[in-house]
Design a protein around this motif. Structure first.
Motif, mmCIF file in Angstrom:
data_model
loop_
_atom_site.group_PDB
_atom_site.id
_atom_site.type_symbol
_atom_site.label_atom_id
_atom_site.label_comp_id
_atom_site.label_asym_id
_atom_site.label_seq_id
_atom_site.Cartn_x
_atom_site.Cartn_y
_atom_site.Cartn_z
ATOM 1 N N LEU A 1 65.805 -0.029 -35.653
ATOM 2 C CA LEU A 1 65.926 -0.384 -34.241
ATOM 3 C C LEU A 1 64.648 -1.082 -33.788
ATOM 4 O O LEU A 1 63.541 -0.611 -34.088
ATOM 5 N N THR B 1 70.066 5.274 -21.795
ATOM 6 C CA THR B 1 70.334 5.467 -23.221
ATOM 7 C C THR B 1 71.083 4.239 -23.723
ATOM 8 O O THR B 1 71.630 3.463 -22.931
ATOM 9 N N LEU C 1 64.418 6.637 -27.110
ATOM 10 C CA LEU C 1 63.224 7.134 -27.781
ATOM 11 C C LEU C 1 62.074 7.364 -26.811
ATOM 12 O O LEU C 1 61.041 7.902 -27.192
ATOM 13 N N MET D 1 82.345 4.720 -35.829
ATOM 14 C CA MET D 1 81.066 5.437 -35.902
ATOM 15 C C MET D 1 80.372 5.275 -34.561
ATOM 16 O O MET D 1 79.877 4.193 -34.246
ATOM 17 N N ASN D 2 80.385 6.328 -33.745
ATOM 18 C CA ASN D 2 79.669 6.306 -32.476
ATOM 19 C C ASN D 2 78.373 7.081 -32.641
ATOM 20 O O ASN D 2 78.375 8.264 -32.980
ATOM 21 N N SER D 3 77.268 6.403 -32.387
ATOM 22 C CA SER D 3 75.954 6.986 -32.667
ATOM 23 C C SER D 3 75.536 7.979 -31.586
ATOM 24 O O SER D 3 76.238 8.190 -30.595
ATOM 25 N N LYS D 4 74.373 8.500 -31.764
ATOM 26 C CA LYS D 4 73.700 9.247 -30.705
ATOM 27 C C LYS D 4 73.448 8.301 -29.532
ATOM 28 O O LYS D 4 73.320 7.090 -29.716
ATOM 29 N N GLN D 5 73.373 8.861 -28.330
ATOM 30 C CA GLN D 5 72.929 8.067 -27.183
ATOM 31 C C GLN D 5 71.404 8.072 -27.224
ATOM 32 O O GLN D 5 70.753 8.994 -26.745
ATOM 33 N N TRP D 6 70.875 7.032 -27.862
ATOM 34 C CA TRP D 6 69.435 7.009 -28.121
ATOM 35 C C TRP D 6 68.632 6.668 -26.869
ATOM 36 O O TRP D 6 69.009 5.784 -26.103
ATOM 37 N N ILE E 1 80.406 1.393 -34.149
ATOM 38 C CA ILE E 1 80.699 0.482 -35.256
ATOM 39 C C ILE E 1 82.171 0.625 -35.628
ATOM 40 O O ILE E 1 82.654 1.737 -35.868
ATOM 41 N N GLN F 1 73.976 3.577 -26.864
ATOM 42 C CA GLN F 1 74.783 4.131 -27.958
ATOM 43 C C GLN F 1 75.510 2.973 -28.639
ATOM 44 O O GLN F 1 76.052 2.103 -27.953
ATOM 45 N N ILE F 2 75.505 2.942 -29.960
ATOM 46 C CA ILE F 2 76.265 1.899 -30.656
ATOM 47 C C ILE F 2 77.575 2.475 -31.181
ATOM 48 O O ILE F 2 77.699 3.687 -31.424
ATOM 49 N N PHE G 1 74.771 6.307 -20.833
ATOM 50 C CA PHE G 1 75.772 7.384 -20.814
ATOM 51 C C PHE G 1 77.164 6.906 -20.412
ATOM 52 O O PHE G 1 77.958 7.664 -19.864
#
Lengths: 406, 310
Positions: B301, B272, B194, B187-192, B277, B274-275, B227
């Motif tokens: 978060l 950014t 905020l 599971m690769n998340s969004k490159q957060w 899992i 990104q996690i 990134f």
């Protein structure tokens, strides 16, 4: 500055690849494997269990399609009576025999060659050219009537539910490339004795429809392989279907079969060795089983011919794309065409018994490339096209995979 | 859910090697690693009895009214390339052993399993942490019986019928063994970030994961800054980032909880974050971890802006 808190949840987005990972939704995933979004959470993928059990682990053999080829009667050794050689034409490494809990594995080619045996007091040989086999016990042979099973170990090519008359008793039929099977007594055992000859690209399409009587529950099956023809299960045995068109040729096979407005319809047919990729051939109303003895020819298609009772065909001459798949949308039969270029059509019921069906185009761009990918829902149908996943509402077709365009 | 089995464009195998899933209720997609040639339906004719239940409690996630246990429910079947017909079980978190070990021997000194049409791809090898298998059903008479229940990474895919493993093979294989695929998750998340609108870099110090409680489950939560695909736990000593989905022994109440909030700590600052899992090699080899259910209900978060965006 104190830490700020930001909640990602509930996670209602799944895989999103139409934008760079910086731009996707906060709860979306740039890569997502073996997890999925379900009811406000991310959940691990489904598991699988053996057919015989609610929850694993023992008895993997009960979950494999098999054919009984003999019986160990009391004090007989080797087993008998037996089917020897094994049926069909595929004899290969990877196949298996079992006698009770004893397993004999074909691990090498030979004429014959020794098999591996899980019982040190038993041995076996298998001829991978002829299918002849032998299993011998030096001691401790099974007593009673222990079945001897052979496992063809070829791919599963079809799974369909047979709608027999009994309430809540709809057995599932399974096909590999050569044989059909039914789940009986906790095992997948051979159904009938028919042998098909397709390859691992000849998947089985089946449908339930009436037989010679409206009380019959028949299953009609095709693997679109000319030598195998169309077969139907009448509750007792597989029968080869005779389909005389009245023009001196017979229909040999078809890609799809479906009952529609009290007629059985074959689509993408092969007749007299010639493929008619856009053809829908339909029977007379009611009984689709030809009986030359009583001059009953439900597939005759020339209204001027003797013995014509309402059969016919309708070619879609507006396209040369082959019929690829179909599903019902309520009472409408949606047919997908495709082979590189695609389109979506409806086989419209006219109510005219001379010409009961007509082709009507729904979309000239988006159809299907995968016969068994089409899934019906209440108000739309999904199917795999060559550039994406398409949804047909009956009025229009559009892609629904915008989030995963690649 | 809708399932489509298909051969991925990245491979040239004969049989499908992926399943595309579509949740038509919320319009979401996911990819599964599996080799299924046909899906169908099955109306079970009798209840499952206690005698037939052989899973351990930690492997069984089903309720008492689970459809796979009751008769006359319409279940989903999946057939594979070796002639196995399996029941799809939404509440079972492991795969059945549906690949037959035809032979097991040393080939040029390398432990090799012959599995006809295994359909495992070179992409599945363990360097991607996706190619793991569990050996089962080797008969008691076989000198390799001790391998039952063990999980191994695939070292190499030799050809369509052979794979290499680092297993200790003893004596002559007698037949009867099976292999079950052990699926890793990814599971690769969004490159957060905020604070991107404010022109600020993004710092993540901690995340709390709301997970369903398991007996022994674990996940690895890796993370990549700015990134990049640079792992900050594989390339550095910034913690192991293990997320336990099992109750902490020091909090007795957690043993009674259905859901848990468990933290993972980070040291990430960047444009950014990104996690990612997944389960690491140690976790994958442990059946109590890799075959346990995983459900993530939310992620909290703890973040702050830090420096200008660059």
């Amino acid at each position: 500055m104190p830490l700020e808190r930001f909640l990602i949840g509930p996670p209602n987005s799944g895989l999103q690849q139409n934008l760079k990972p910086f731009l996707i939704m906060d709860d979306a995933w740039a890569q997502l494997a073996n997890m999925y979004s379900w009811r406000g959470r991310m959940r691990k993928r489904f598991g699988t269990i053996y057919s015989s059990q609610g929850s694993l682990i023992a008895d993997p053999l009960a979950s494999r399609v098999k054919i009984q080829i003999g019986t160990y009667a009391v004090q007989t050794n080797p087993p008998g009576p037996a089917i020897n050689p094994v049926p069909g034409t595929v004899f290969a490494v990877g196949q298996l025999f079992s006698v009770g809990a004893d397993i004999f594995t074909v691990y090498q080619t030979g004429t014959p060659a020794t098999m591996k045996s899980s019982n040190p007091n038993a041995s076996g040989t298998y001829n991978t050219t002829t299918g002849a086999w032998a299993i011998t016990y030096a001691s401790g042979a099974p007593v009673g009537t222990t079945p001897v099973y052979w496992y063809p170990s070829t791919p599963i090519m079809g799974i369909e539910t047979y709608q027999s008359a009994a309430i809540n008793d709809n057995p599932t039929f399974v096909w590999d490339t050569q044989f059909s099977y039914q789940y009986v007594g906790g095992q997948w055992v051979q159904l009938g004795t028919a042998v098909w000859s397709g390859t691992d690209s000849n998947f089985f399409w089946s449908t339930n429809y009436r037989g010679s009587s409206a009380a019959n529950a028949y299953m009609f099956t095709t693997n679109n392989n000319i030598p195998d023809g169309i077969k139907y299960w009448d509750g007792m045995a597989w029968n080869n279907m005779s389909i005389s068109t009245g023009s001196g040729t017979t229909m040999q096979t078809a890609l799809l079969i479906v009952p529609f407005h009290n007629r059985l319809v074959f689509l993408n047919t092969t007749e007299g060795g010639v493929n008619f990729p856009t053809r829908a051939r339909y029977s007379a109303i009611g009984n689709p089983i030809e009986n030359a003895g009583t001059s009953y020819f439900p597939w005759y298609s020339n209204p001027n011919a003797a013995n014509w009772i309402g059969g016919g065909f309708e070619d879609n001459i507006q396209t040369q794309q082959p019929i690829r798949s179909l599903r019902f949308l309520r009472d409408r039969l949606i047919v997908f065409f495709g082979s590189g270029t695609e389109s979506c059509w409806e086989l419209v019921y006219t109510g005219n018994q001379i010409l009961p069906f007509r082709w009507q185009q729904i979309n000239g761009e988006q159809g299907s490339e995968a016969t068994f990918s089409t899934i019906p829902f209440d108000d739309h149908i999904l199917t795999f096209g060559n550039v994406g996943i398409h949804s047909c509402t009956g009025a229009q077709v559009q892609r629904i995979d915008d989030l995963i365009p690649n | 859910m809708a399932y489509w089995s298909y051969p991925s464009g990245a491979v040239s195998g004969t049989y499908p090697n992926q399943v595309l899933t579509y949740n038509y209720k919320n319009g979401t997609w996911a990819l599964l690693d599996d080799s299924i040639t046909f899906f169908g339906y099955f109306q079970q004719q009798s209840d499952i009895t206690w005698q037939q239940l052989t899973l351990q409690w930690q492997q069984e996630n089903a309720t008492w009214a689970y459809p796979n246990l009751d008769d006359q429910n319409l279940l989903i079947l999946a057939g594979n390339q070796e002639g196995y017909v399996l029941k799809v079980a939404q509440d079972v978190s492991r795969n059945a052993g549906a690949l037959q070990i035809t032979n097991m021997a040393l080939v040029a000194g390398i432990p090799t399993l012959t599995i006809i049409n295994h359909n495992l791809q070179a992409e599945d090898i363990a360097t991607n942490m996706t190619g793991y298998i569990m050996i089962e059903n080797i008969p008691a008479t076989d000198p390799n019986v001790a391998l039952n229940g063990t999980i191994w990474p695939i070292i190499a895919v030799v050809d369509a019928n052979n794979i290499q493993l680092g297993i200790p093979i003893a004596g002559t294989y007698a037949g009867g063994g099976t292999v079950a695929r052990v699926n890793n998750i990814l599971m690769n998340s969004k490159q957060w970030n905020l604070y991107a609108k404010s022109g600020k870099n993004f710092s993540v110090n901690r995340m709390e994961f709301n997970v369903d409680a398991t007996a022994a489950g674990q996940l690895t939560v890796d993370y990549f800054p700015s990134f990049t695909n640079t792992s900050l736990i594989q390339a550095t000593n910034l913690g192991n980032n293990i997320l336990d989905t099992a109750p902490y022994p020091i909090y007795p109440l957690e043993a009674e909880q259905d859901q848990l909030w468990h933290p993972v700590y980070f040291s990430a600052v960047g444009e950014t974050v990104q996690i990612s899992i997944y389960m690491n090699d140690t976790q994958m080899r442990n059946p109590n971890i890799s075959q346990t259910d995983i459900q993530i209900n939310g992620i909290l978060l703890y973040v702050e802006p830090l420096g200008r965006l660059q």
